[in-house]
Design an enzyme around this catalytic site. Structure first.
Site, PDB file in Angstrom:
ATOM      1  N   ASP A  90      54.126  13.923 -14.916  1.00  0.00           N
ATOM      2  CA  ASP A  90      54.616  15.689 -14.998  1.00  0.00           C
ATOM      3  C   ASP A  90      53.392  16.277 -14.687  1.00  0.00           C
ATOM      4  O   ASP A  90      52.418  15.991 -14.981  1.00  0.00           O
ATOM      5  CB  ASP A  90      55.006  15.588 -16.293  1.00  0.00           C
ATOM      6  CG  ASP A  90      56.345  15.252 -16.968  1.00  0.00           C
ATOM      7  OD1 ASP A  90      56.771  14.436 -16.205  1.00  0.00           O
ATOM      8  OD2 ASP A  90      56.664  15.656 -18.038  1.00  0.00           O
ATOM      9  N   HIS A 147      52.028   7.154 -14.400  1.00  0.00           N
ATOM     10  CA  HIS A 147      52.998   5.710 -14.016  1.00  0.00           C
ATOM     11  C   HIS A 147      52.747   5.355 -12.469  1.00  0.00           C
ATOM     12  O   HIS A 147      52.077   6.150 -12.100  1.00  0.00           O
ATOM     13  CB  HIS A 147      54.353   6.059 -14.525  1.00  0.00           C
ATOM     14  CG  HIS A 147      54.651   6.428 -15.846  1.00  0.00           C
ATOM     15  ND1 HIS A 147      55.340   5.509 -16.547  1.00  0.00           N
ATOM     16  CD2 HIS A 147      54.431   7.181 -16.782  1.00  0.00           C
ATOM     17  CE1 HIS A 147      55.680   6.078 -18.000  1.00  0.00           C
ATOM     18  NE2 HIS A 147      54.857   7.123 -17.933  1.00  0.00           N
ATOM     19  N   SER A 254      44.317  16.390 -17.502  1.00  0.00           N
ATOM     20  CA  SER A 254      43.586  16.304 -16.262  1.00  0.00           C
ATOM     21  C   SER A 254      44.365  16.110 -14.916  1.00  0.00           C
ATOM     22  O   SER A 254      45.246  16.975 -15.085  1.00  0.00           O
ATOM     23  CB  SER A 254      42.303  15.216 -16.417  1.00  0.00           C
ATOM     24  OG  SER A 254      41.450  15.353 -15.288  1.00  0.00           O
TER      25      SER A 254
END
Length: 288
Positions: A90, A147, A254
């Site tokens: 995200d 991921h 980050s």
């Protein structure tokens, strides 16, 4: 004046000491106080706790437990198709596009070299010349697990010590060579789309960068570049990760940078600067 002051402070602040302090505080289990901090943070950053695996704030005994919360399995479907790569996290697209020979765009008026980003690994840098890149910024309220964009076999991992400048859009536009200066963990995978790099970039108050196979990579922060090489597929105990599978996480935020080799993938047209993306959405595809 205020702009110059914000930039100057980033150079003057004790970045690593503040980061260690933030990591210590985020791991503290302070009962009622921890719950209040989590609730204020979630409200301020508009965190959708209903997407989390545990939807009650009381389920998190420390701020870090909340920050690295897992999501329910149904809220981030992974785009199907063997020729499809997916967004690894995200976040917000900071920059994306073609690597200009060995130059990657950081922000308007700023670029940095592949070799600098990849800690002087010149042969590795050459693999990505004229390839594609995507830089994804994870804001404080985002889901902070990272991921896999596609199936991959881990080839090597490089820990690079460095500065801990903030990495939001303002500092990307004003701190030269930001991503090549900051602490980072470089993960190199062999994939059906050629060599892929997935780089987790640290920042101010990022308490830790962890990977699925090694745990906290930066926990000792020895100040030296460290490199690990892993078995090939077909060898004993290779590390194989599937598309959409978790590979790492940030404790306090980050940026993720993906590098792809030339002429192997076409990035999705919706990857515009500033666009909001979600894990599992289409990142790109292999041309037929």
């Amino acid at each position: 004046m205020l702009k110059k002051l914000k930039i100057k402070l980033q150079y003057l602040l004790p970045q690593h000491a503040l980061t260690r302090l933030a990591g210590w505080a985020a791991n503290k289990k302070a009962g009622w106080l921890t719950q209040q901090v989590i609730k204020i943070f979630a409200s301020y950053y508009r965190v959708n706790i209903k997407e989390a695996q545990y939807t009650e704030f009381s389920a998190y005994s420390s701020f870090n437990e909340f920050f690295i919360r897992s999501l329910r399995s149904d809220v981030r479907p992974i785009a199907a198709g063997d020729n499809i790569l997916v967004q690894p996290a995200d976040g917000t697209i900071s920059e994306s596009g073609r690597i200009d020979k060995d130059k990657i765009l950081q922000a308007k008026g700023h670029d940095y070299s592949l070799e600098a980003l990849l800690a002087g690994q010149s042969l590795l840098a050459k693999e990505f010349e004229n390839g594609q890149f995507v830089t994804t910024y994870l804001a404080p309220g985002d889901y902070h697990r990272v991921h896999m964009p596609c199936d991959g076999v881990l080839r090597e991992m490089i820990y690079v010590p460095g500065s801990l400048f903030s990495v939001n859009a303002f500092f990307a536009e004003n701190v030269p060579y930001l991503f090549a200066r900051n602490e980072r963990v470089i993960c190199i995978f062999n994939t059906a789309f050629g060599t892929m790099a997935q780089i987790l970039v640290g920042a101010m108050i990022v308490g830790s960068i962890e990977t699925l196979w090694s745990g906290p990579v930066d926990s000792q922060r020895k100040g030296i570049i460290q490199r690990w090489v892993y078995p090939d597929e077909g060898s004993e105990a290779p590390i194989i990760l599937k598309k959409g599978e978790e590979m790492g996480l940030f404790k306090l935020g980050s940026t993720v940078i993906n590098l792809f080799v030339s002429n192997k993938i076409k990035l999705a047209s919706h990857l515009q600067n500033g666009s909001i993306t979600r894990l599992g959405e289409i990142l790109g595809e292999a041309p037929h």
